[in-house]
Write a protein that holds these residues in place. Structure first.
Motif, mmCIF file in Angstrom:
data_model
loop_
_atom_site.group_PDB
_atom_site.id
_atom_site.type_symbol
_atom_site.label_atom_id
_atom_site.label_comp_id
_atom_site.label_asym_id
_atom_site.label_seq_id
_atom_site.Cartn_x
_atom_site.Cartn_y
_atom_site.Cartn_z
ATOM 1 N N THR A 170 6.110 2.910 -9.984
ATOM 2 C CA THR A 170 6.304 1.668 -9.206
ATOM 3 C C THR A 170 5.372 0.576 -9.723
ATOM 4 O O THR A 170 5.772 -0.586 -9.832
ATOM 5 N N GLU B 207 1.257 13.928 -12.548
ATOM 6 C CA GLU B 207 0.729 13.924 -11.182
ATOM 7 C C GLU B 207 1.723 14.611 -10.250
ATOM 8 O O GLU B 207 2.894 14.258 -10.217
ATOM 9 N N ASP C 27 12.380 -0.145 0.643
ATOM 10 C CA ASP C 27 12.005 -0.627 -0.685
ATOM 11 C C ASP C 27 13.160 -1.366 -1.356
ATOM 12 O O ASP C 27 12.963 -2.388 -2.010
ATOM 13 N N PRO D 52 0.821 -1.218 0.000
ATOM 14 C CA PRO D 52 0.000 0.000 0.000
ATOM 15 C C PRO D 52 0.855 1.268 0.000
ATOM 16 O O PRO D 52 2.047 1.231 0.300
ATOM 17 N N SER E 286 2.291 4.726 -7.081
ATOM 18 C CA SER E 286 2.523 5.547 -8.272
ATOM 19 C C SER E 286 2.587 4.695 -9.542
ATOM 20 O O SER E 286 2.823 3.481 -9.483
HETATM 21 P P1 NAD Z 1 4.973 4.691 -4.409
HETATM 22 O O1 NAD Z 1 4.779 4.100 -5.753
HETATM 23 O O2 NAD Z 1 6.205 5.456 -4.149
HETATM 24 O O3 NAD Z 1 4.927 3.544 -3.294
HETATM 25 C C1 NAD Z 1 3.824 2.692 -3.139
HETATM 26 C C2 NAD Z 1 4.262 1.454 -2.383
HETATM 27 O O4 NAD Z 1 5.193 0.732 -3.188
HETATM 28 C C3 NAD Z 1 4.987 1.741 -1.071
HETATM 29 O O5 NAD Z 1 4.641 0.760 -0.116
HETATM 30 C C4 NAD Z 1 6.430 1.599 -1.464
HETATM 31 O O6 NAD Z 1 7.230 1.303 -0.354
HETATM 32 C C5 NAD Z 1 6.357 0.459 -2.436
HETATM 33 N N1 NAD Z 1 7.477 0.304 -3.362
HETATM 34 C C6 NAD Z 1 8.337 1.239 -3.815
HETATM 35 N N2 NAD Z 1 9.222 0.682 -4.671
HETATM 36 C C7 NAD Z 1 8.896 -0.619 -4.777
HETATM 37 C C8 NAD Z 1 9.417 -1.722 -5.529
HETATM 38 N N3 NAD Z 1 10.463 -1.603 -6.353
HETATM 39 N N4 NAD Z 1 8.820 -2.921 -5.394
HETATM 40 C C9 NAD Z 1 7.763 -3.080 -4.588
HETATM 41 N N5 NAD Z 1 7.240 -2.081 -3.846
HETATM 42 C C10 NAD Z 1 7.789 -0.867 -3.953
HETATM 43 O O7 NAD Z 1 3.680 5.583 -4.102
HETATM 44 P P2 NAD Z 1 3.401 6.456 -2.807
HETATM 45 O O8 NAD Z 1 4.178 7.722 -2.883
HETATM 46 O O9 NAD Z 1 3.511 5.614 -1.583
HETATM 47 O O10 NAD Z 1 1.850 6.781 -2.987
HETATM 48 C C11 NAD Z 1 1.359 7.824 -3.765
HETATM 49 C C12 NAD Z 1 0.871 7.293 -5.097
HETATM 50 O O11 NAD Z 1 -0.178 6.349 -4.886
HETATM 51 C C13 NAD Z 1 0.254 8.376 -5.977
HETATM 52 O O12 NAD Z 1 0.695 8.185 -7.295
HETATM 53 C C14 NAD Z 1 -1.233 8.119 -5.856
HETATM 54 O O13 NAD Z 1 -1.991 8.577 -6.946
HETATM 55 C C15 NAD Z 1 -1.274 6.635 -5.742
HETATM 56 N N6 NAD Z 1 -2.519 6.169 -5.129
HETATM 57 C C16 NAD Z 1 -3.424 5.527 -5.934
HETATM 58 C C17 NAD Z 1 -4.621 5.095 -5.398
HETATM 59 C C18 NAD Z 1 -5.630 4.381 -6.238
HETATM 60 O O14 NAD Z 1 -6.543 3.775 -5.694
HETATM 61 N N7 NAD Z 1 -5.523 4.420 -7.544
HETATM 62 C C19 NAD Z 1 -4.902 5.323 -4.038
HETATM 63 C C20 NAD Z 1 -3.945 5.976 -3.264
HETATM 64 C C21 NAD Z 1 -2.750 6.380 -3.814
#
Ligand code: NAD
Length: 514
Positions: free
Chosen positions: A262, A415, A238, A179, A259
């Motif tokens: 990711t 974004e 991560d 998440p 995002s």
């Molecule tokens: P992020 O992509 O940086 O991280 C999301 C999750 O992925 C975190 O738990 C992170 O630790 C993990 N992660 C990072 N690198 C990884 C890898 N190589 N392998 C596996 N896991 C990895 O996103 P964020 O900054 O935590 O969240 C914000 C983003 O989430 C925004 O883009 C937002 O739009 C999106 N979001 C989408 C929804 C939806 O329902 N569509 C809901 C909430 C947030």
């Protein structure tokens, strides 16, 4: 079996009762800040020699807590524990698993303000935002518990003479839950309890920005008597855990929200079969957006400005559903911009624990990224208000409006995930819709109009997973507005909807000839 589902009610913090109760919870949690939190593997609390330190984004001198950080050894242990638990949990009846979820919901409810208070310190959520996140976590448990009961019945198929045919659903195995930090409880809980109620077990890797709230959830899991190993908490960096969890040959499915970058990375890695892997991994990736609200000349501009302010700046614009583009038809563009500016300049900024409208953004990385966009925006467009960091010992960014923004500008197409709104002028409604649909994203969107024909066109032509007509574009309710985007916004899982649980089951058909 259960009373009908209804979403958890919200408190009105203008009333002295809820306000005092929330402040009491903050006081209680304040006394527990700075403590150490374990991984939880197979029900056991596990400490390692490394920690992730969680800092209050509104007060950088304050440590919210230290969470044990796992590595490869803990990952293997978590996989073993989840696999062992699966052998038992998957044999439970759907009813028994559903009851477990309802009990978990009751436990979360008993700790509602306390959990919310942790979010106020760790994620900089003001009272209503924090309570909303906990309420949504409770809703996911209650809703999926009820919905699961439907899935224990065989799928409807036609009869065939001389044979008996049945198609039933079976759980998949061990899944990995990834998440984001922005709904640190709701999305973590929803993405974990959905797969679990239909018989899977999971390894949860929380965001390194909000590890303490994940640890608090695990305390509730224990208190609710969920069997050990159904939910395992594997906090970590991560770089240590991300790819390793995705690649793991025993990971059956990945339930990710975050995002686009990711999500695409995970999708690609998970497609490669690893040595020893005996199945195709299923990957669900719910990702970002560039959400637009269209306002036309038929509406009350004060109301539109209020809707735009809530949609754009709630939780500092750090919602995947947040309005980051306001598209206005030419006749009312200047009038709405003026009203929006007035409202945005009235927003009070300060620490979440004092319940300000606008608080800090989550971390330094996000803060720097947003500031980069503010600089770019000042070159690409006209700065109306805001435009930089604000005073304070935290990641404060002034709520910002850019006008005269070209639809192709980076601030109008990428974004940003902060309190930044681009206002775009459209020649007419057709043009507004064309601009709205002009990005690869398709998460949320909205239209404010009194013109029935335009609203109907938006229903058909506005390409988003969640479209809101004549209201704010954030705040979907579990079971009421199934949530998930189209196109580059993700795999359209529709969390909190009637098709969600099916994603975590396989179907098996048995035919017996008599
Ligand atoms: P992020 O992509 O940086 O991280 C999301 C999750 O992925 C975190 O738990 C992170 O630790 C993990 N992660 C990072 N690198 C990884 C890898 N190589 N392998 C596996 N896991 C990895 O996103 P964020 O900054 O935590 O969240 C914000 C983003 O989430 C925004 O883009 C937002 O739009 C999106 N979001 C989408 C929804 C939806 O329902 N569509 C809901 C909430 C947030």
């Amino acid at each position: 079996m259960f009373e009908p589902y209804r979403p958890e009610p919200y408190s009105d913090f203008r009333n002295p009762g809820p306000l005092a109760a929330y402040r009491g919870a903050l006081e209680q949690v304040r006394g527990q800040l700075g403590g150490d939190h374990p991984l939880v593997i197979g029900g056991e609390r596990v400490f390692t020699d490394r920690f992730i330190t969680s800092i209050d984004p509104c007060n950088l001198d304050r440590v919210v807590g230290r969470s044990a950080a796992g590595g490869p050894a803990e990952l293997e242990r978590a996989m073993d524990a989840a696999e062992a638990a699966f052998e038992i949990w998957s044999q439970w009846t759907m009813e028994a698993r559903a009851q477990t979820l309802v009990r978990l919901a009751a436990t979360l409810r008993r700790h509602k303000f306390e959990l919310a208070a942790w979010e106020t310190f760790e994620a900089a959520k003001n009272y209503a935002e924090a309570e909303g996140d906990v309420a949504e976590a409770i809703d996911f448990c209650e809703y999926y518990a009820r919905d699961a009961l439907r899935w224990s019945a065989p799928a409807p198929t036609y009869a065939y003479p001389g044979e008996e045919n049945s198609t039933s659903r079976i759980p998949m195995g061990v899944g990995v839950i990834i998440p984001p930090w922005n709904f640190p409880l709701a999305i973590l809980v929803g993405s974990a309890v959905g797969p679990a109620v239909v018989g899977n077990t999971v390894v949860i890797k929380p965001s390194p920005s909000t590890p303490v709230i994940a640890a608090k959830f695990m305390e509730c899991v224990e208190e609710a008597g969920v069997p050990p190993g159904v939910f395992n908490l594997l906090t970590g960096e991560d770089a240590d855990l991300g790819d390793a969890l995705v690649d793991h040959p025993r990971t059956r499915f990945i339930n990710f929200t975050g995002s686009v970058a990711t999500g695409l990375h995970i999708n690609e890695r998970a497609a490669r079969a690893q040595p020893g892997q005996t199945f195709l991994k299923r990957v669900y990736t719910e990702m970002g957006g560039k959400d637009a609200l269209i306002v036309d000349e038929t509406v009350d501009l004060d109301e539109a400005a209020a809707v735009a302010t809530t949609s754009g700046y709630g939780f500092q614009g750090q919602k995947c559903s947040a309005m980051s583009r306001l598209i206005v038809t030419a006749q009312v563009h200047d009038g709405l911009l003026e009203r929006l500016k007035a409202r945005v300049e009235e927003l009070r900024m300060g620490p979440a624990e004092e319940n300000f409208d606008i608080t800090a953004v989550i971390n330094r990385r996000q803060c720097d990224k947003i500031v980069g966009y503010l600089q770019e925006g000042s070159r690409e467009a006209r700065l109306v208000t805001g435009g930089g960091r604000a005073e304070g010992n935290g990641y404060y960014i002034r709520p910002t409006i850019f006008a005269d923004v070209d639809p192709t500008a980076s601030i109008a197409s990428e974004e940003i995930f902060g309190p930044v709104v681009s206002v775009l002028k459209a020649r007419d409604f057709d043009h507004a819709l064309e601009i709205a649909n002009g990005t690869p994203f398709g998460l949320t969107g909205g239209v404010m109009s009194r013109d029935r024909e335009r609203l109907e066109r938006a229903r058909r032509e506005f390409r988003v997973g969640n479209l809101y007509l004549n209201r704010k574009i954030t705040g979907s309710l579990v079971g009421v507005q199934p949530f998930g985007g189209l196109d580059m916004s993700g795999s359209n899982s529709k969390a909190g909807g009637p098709e969600y649980l099916r994603l975590f089951m396989e179907a098996k058909t048995v035919t017996e000839r008599f």
